[in-house]
Design an enzyme around this catalytic site. Sequence first.
Site, mmCIF file in Angstrom:
data_model
loop_
_atom_site.group_PDB
_atom_site.id
_atom_site.type_symbol
_atom_site.label_atom_id
_atom_site.label_comp_id
_atom_site.label_asym_id
_atom_site.label_seq_id
_atom_site.Cartn_x
_atom_site.Cartn_y
_atom_site.Cartn_z
ATOM 1 N N ASP A 80 -6.891 -1.374 -1.577
ATOM 2 C CA ASP A 80 -5.433 -1.166 -1.986
ATOM 3 C C ASP A 80 -5.105 0.289 -2.536
ATOM 4 O O ASP A 80 -3.980 0.816 -1.914
ATOM 5 C CB ASP A 80 -5.153 -2.156 -3.309
ATOM 6 C CG ASP A 80 -5.027 -3.723 -2.931
ATOM 7 O OD1 ASP A 80 -5.113 -3.908 -1.729
ATOM 8 O OD2 ASP A 80 -4.974 -4.269 -3.782
ATOM 9 N N GLY A 81 -5.959 1.123 -2.929
ATOM 10 C CA GLY A 81 -5.399 2.291 -3.244
ATOM 11 C C GLY A 81 -5.343 2.946 -2.073
ATOM 12 O O GLY A 81 -4.293 4.104 -2.122
ATOM 13 N N ASN B 220 3.870 -0.750 -6.056
ATOM 14 C CA ASN B 220 3.378 -1.546 -6.984
ATOM 15 C C ASN B 220 4.069 -1.958 -8.407
ATOM 16 O O ASN B 220 4.783 -2.616 -8.658
ATOM 17 C CB ASN B 220 1.882 -1.596 -7.196
ATOM 18 C CG ASN B 220 1.098 -2.304 -6.370
ATOM 19 O OD1 ASN B 220 1.463 -3.101 -5.466
ATOM 20 N ND2 ASN B 220 -0.272 -1.941 -6.311
#
Length: 305
Positions: free
Chosen positions: A73-74, A147
């Site tokens: 995800d990073g 996010n």
Amino acid sequence: MSRRIVLIGHPRRAEALDIASKLVRDLAAADVEVTGPADELEAFGVLHEPNVSIADCRESMDGAELAVVLGGDGTILRAAELVRDIGVPLLGINLGHVGFLAEADRDDVHATVKKIVERSWSVEERMTLEVEVSIDGRVVWKSWALNEASVEKRARERMLELVLEIDDRPLSTWGADGIVMATPTGSTAYAFSAGGPVVWPGVDALLLVPISAHALFARPLVLDHNSHVGIELLERTGAHAVVWCDGRRSFDIPPSARIDVRRSGRPVRLARLSTAPFTDRLVAKFDLSVSGWRGMGPAPGPSEA
């Protein structure tokens, strides 16, 4: 070649090198060009392949069909910084742990390439947040988040004192370690770890989650997606804070600063290869037990998420 795919990834992962090679080879066989940042293409070992070109800026990536992202995800959040302004959809191949933003698995590279070649994907537009920091009425920093945006204390020994404002009206004052303002996409990230609820991606909402707040009314709040959130840092404790956007971009702020957060008009576009519901994704990503379920339809599995 008329078709182009951007390749972005985490070349320090050994498995990413093999996957990148397979992607380039399979896409070349289908007459699809691969482009991306020069340093990453070099690290992947594919820079000198005949169907590979360099794209070191957003403008040079414009016109690509997809950005294929190798990593967790990073890495996908980093890729979003590169393509959000030009609207290229992101397709993540998960090399991380949970990989909530990723769509494909590392073991399904050939199947993923087949769907890319056939243009067999749909696109979800995910809400993002615009973030502004003001000091004495002057905007000193701007950023955005897919996010979450978080306000956190900078020093361990000092608690922040925050006044929370919703739609230009004060709601409450919290003594806290900070506050997380998340999108539905981010509800499974930092906000989830801080005790917030999981919000389905199709819900238009803005989520507020206090971090270790010392107050009776300090529970997660779900707001209308068009709500305007204001946070004012009080000077009484003398505590300094840090504003983070997606854990990637930060700005140090003094007492008396103000943070404004609202929905952005510019979403991030995620490519989806599966039509499986979000429920199945939760089951797969969190490895939830559904044994004993006797409902209609097939039991969810990793391939459906």
